[in-house]
Design an enzyme around this catalytic site. Structure first.
Site, short mmCIF file in Angstrom:
data_model
loop_
_atom_site.label_atom_id
_atom_site.label_comp_id
_atom_site.label_asym_id
_atom_site.label_seq_id
_atom_site.Cartn_x
_atom_site.Cartn_y
_atom_site.Cartn_z
N LYS A 1 -52.62 -23.26 -36.24
CA LYS A 1 -53.32 -22.04 -35.85
C LYS A 1 -52.40 -21.26 -34.91
O LYS A 1 -51.76 -21.85 -34.03
CB LYS A 1 -54.61 -22.44 -35.12
CG LYS A 1 -55.46 -21.28 -34.63
CD LYS A 1 -56.73 -21.82 -33.98
CE LYS A 1 -57.67 -20.74 -33.53
NZ LYS A 1 -58.94 -21.29 -33.00
N SER B 1 -62.94 -19.80 -35.19
CA SER B 1 -61.79 -18.93 -35.28
C SER B 1 -60.58 -19.55 -35.98
O SER B 1 -59.61 -18.84 -36.24
CB SER B 1 -61.37 -18.51 -33.87
OG SER B 1 -60.99 -19.65 -33.11
N SER C 1 -64.85 -23.72 -33.11
CA SER C 1 -63.88 -23.00 -33.94
C SER C 1 -63.06 -23.86 -34.90
O SER C 1 -62.35 -23.31 -35.75
CB SER C 1 -62.92 -22.19 -33.06
OG SER C 1 -63.58 -21.09 -32.51
#
Lengths: 472, 67
Positions: free
Chosen positions: A80, A155, A179
């Site tokens: 990420k 996310s 997330s």
């Protein structure tokens, strides 16, 4: 071996070690697959192709030389894009960080490289792991491989999409209010947020210091355990890192497969998804079907009760907003126009939470943690919903706004317990909407990720959900 | 409008004038939602109920060095 795009990390590592597959050959396949399919998914922010190919050549040479190999030797992974990798941008999917190039690896990145894994891409997120999906940033939001009209969840959106699409077997995300588990649930993969303090946060862009966890995202439980094994452990340079020994997670997975879960006690926090917040019937039915599978495997299933979901989630939110505002205040003052509209709107309430309310939330935290500990006195693991709804269209702002509160994930950021999102089936195809994945959430005692992996592994072994993949 | 005056005044105090100009309506909504959120949580009254701590001094707390 399983068909190449969906090969497991452990299978690939074994094939490379045994010279049935070269790291270079596999990486070239991965790069071609990303080139072919990512334009529809937007999961990649920065492709690390050249450096990855060099690393793959070196990995093959090490095999030829008979060198000592790490457990993930030659296996590609993604990060990420709020997790640092030396000399690659960490954009946080934001204009604010567009030119941010760290010179050092995050602790987790360094651990993965030491294990022999190869960084192939930095992956999309929601801006600073909080906004999104936003359409007013330099990079578009990631889309769900099961149906590109659908939201990935966030996310860790790019990590969820890339794993589900078979771009790589391993990715890291982060989880402050769910997330990792949200995209895991909506993309049909396994996402684990281990106990707070188990995995170092050093070199990860913070959202809310006391709630942030680095999490593991994979297609199978065994790959997830292998990934967590590599990144776990004490880090004296992370002030929240716990000096607690790391067990053998793969043994726990193996126990789940071979010895099963007969006699294990599972508590179901049913009121979270049937009363406090009424989940979609497809989600409820899939959770109930999963509980039947676990009961058939010999687990003792009991409904348990605690405080309401909203009370947990609100306390988590007060802490999250307060700490996130502290991180972002100076940019919100000086560069507000550089944020996506949605991120500004989500961060702004943090400006108005009073100090006393933040401290009261921190005083509530041990009380709520003790409440979950009490449930775990009489249960080996807990089960509840992850997302309350199946995936929905990404371009529907009302549905997006509705989805974040409609989850049972924030309580376990507040309490720090390990929590895993596990695929448990699919919706029925409906008119022009294909099957879409469903998930549940499994929670363990602090630093007992083993029990979670054992139960998840037994369930996975008894079903075939991890063998079903998106189209293409 | 009185509430807009209040929001603008608060924006000035918080150094958020530019953000207020971009999002005046959101600004007011954010104030309201923060107040509602804070009011929704239990209020511990036992003076001995300590907050959760991250910061301990039995090991060094490192400042992140961006290199």
């Amino acid at each position: 071996m399983t068909e190449i795009p969906y090969g497991g990390a452990l299978e690939i590592a074994a094939a490379i070690r045994d010279k049935r597959l070269s790291a270079t050959q596999y990486l070239e396949y991965v790069l071609n697959r990303i080139e072919q399919h990512d334009p529809a998914l937007n999961s990649v922010i920065t492709l690390n192709a050249d450096a990855a190919l060099t690393a793959a050549h070196e990995a093959d040479q090490a095999v030829s030389d008979g060198a000592v190999l790490g457990p993930l030797h030659g296996v590609p992974f993604g990060l990420k894009d709020i997790i640092d990798a030396a000399n690659l941008p960490t954009t946080a999917h934001s204009r604010i960080y567009a030119n941010n190039i760290p010179l050092q690896d995050a602790a987790v990145t360094a651990h993965l490289k030491q294990s022999g894994a190869i960084l192939v891409a930095k992956l999309a997120t929601h801006e600073f792991a909080f906004g999104g999906p936003s359409f007013d940033l330099p990079w578009p939001p990631a889309r769900n491989p099961w149906d590109t009209r659908m939201f990935t969840g966030g996310s860790s959106s790019g990590s969820g999409a890339a794993i589900a699409a078979g771009f790589m077997p391993l990715a890291l995300g982060t989880d402050t209010g769910g997330s990792v588990r949200n995209p895991a649930s909506l993309c049909g993969i396994v996402g684990m947020k281990a106990t707070y303090g188990r995995v170092s946060r050093r070199g990860v862009v913070p959202l809310a210091f006391s709630l942030d966890h680095v999490g593991t995202m994979t297609r199978t439980v065994s790959d997830n355990a292998a990934l967590l094994q590599v990144i776990s452990g004490y880090d004296p340079r992370d002030s929240a890192s716990a000096q607690v020994s790391v067990p053998d997670y793969l043994s726990a997975v193996e126990r789940g497969r071979t010895q099963g879960i007969k006699g294990m006690r599972i508590g179901v926090i049913r009121h979270f998804f049937e009363k406090d917040m009424v989940a979609d019937s497809k989600v409820v039915n899939a959770i109930n079907a999963s509980l039947h599978v676990l009961a058939d495997l010999g687990a003792h299933i009991t409904d348990v009760e605690t405080q309401s979901l909203q009370t947990f989630s609100n306390v988590n939110r007060i802490i999250l907003l307060s700490e996130a505002y502290a991180v972002h205040q100076h940019w919100l003052q000086s560069r507000p126009q550089d944020y996506a509209v949605m991120t500004r709107e989500k961060l702004l309430p943090g400006a108005f939470i009073r100090a006393v309310d933040y401290v009261q939330a921190l005083r509530n935290r041990p009380i709520f943690t003790a409440a979950i500990d009490t449930l775990l006195d009489d249960a080996d693991v807990l089960i509840t919903a992850s997302s309350m709804d199946p995936p929905f269209p990404i371009d529907n702002p009302e549905a997006v706004a509705r989805c974040y509160p409609r989850s049972a994930r924030p309580p376990f950021n507040l309490t720090g317990h390990p929590a895993l999102s596990l695929p448990i089936g699919f919706t029925e195809p409906d008119e022009d909407i294909p099957v879409l994945p469903l998930g549940l959430q499994m929670i363990g005692r602090h630093f007992d990720e083993e029990s979670v992996y054992r139960v998840a592994s037994a369930y996975e072994h008894a079903t075939n959900w991890s063998e079903v993949h998106p189209p293409h | 409008m009185r509430h807009i005056d209040t929001a603008q005044e608060l924006a000035n105090q918080l150094g958020l004038q530019r953000l207020y100009q971009l999002l005046p309506k959101t600004f007011h909504a954010a104030m309201k939602s923060a107040a509602e959120l804070s009011a929704s949580q239990p209020q511990p009254r036992d003076p001995h109920q300590e907050p959760a701590h991250v910061c301990r001094f039995d090991k060094p707390v490192h400042t992140y060095e961006k290199t």
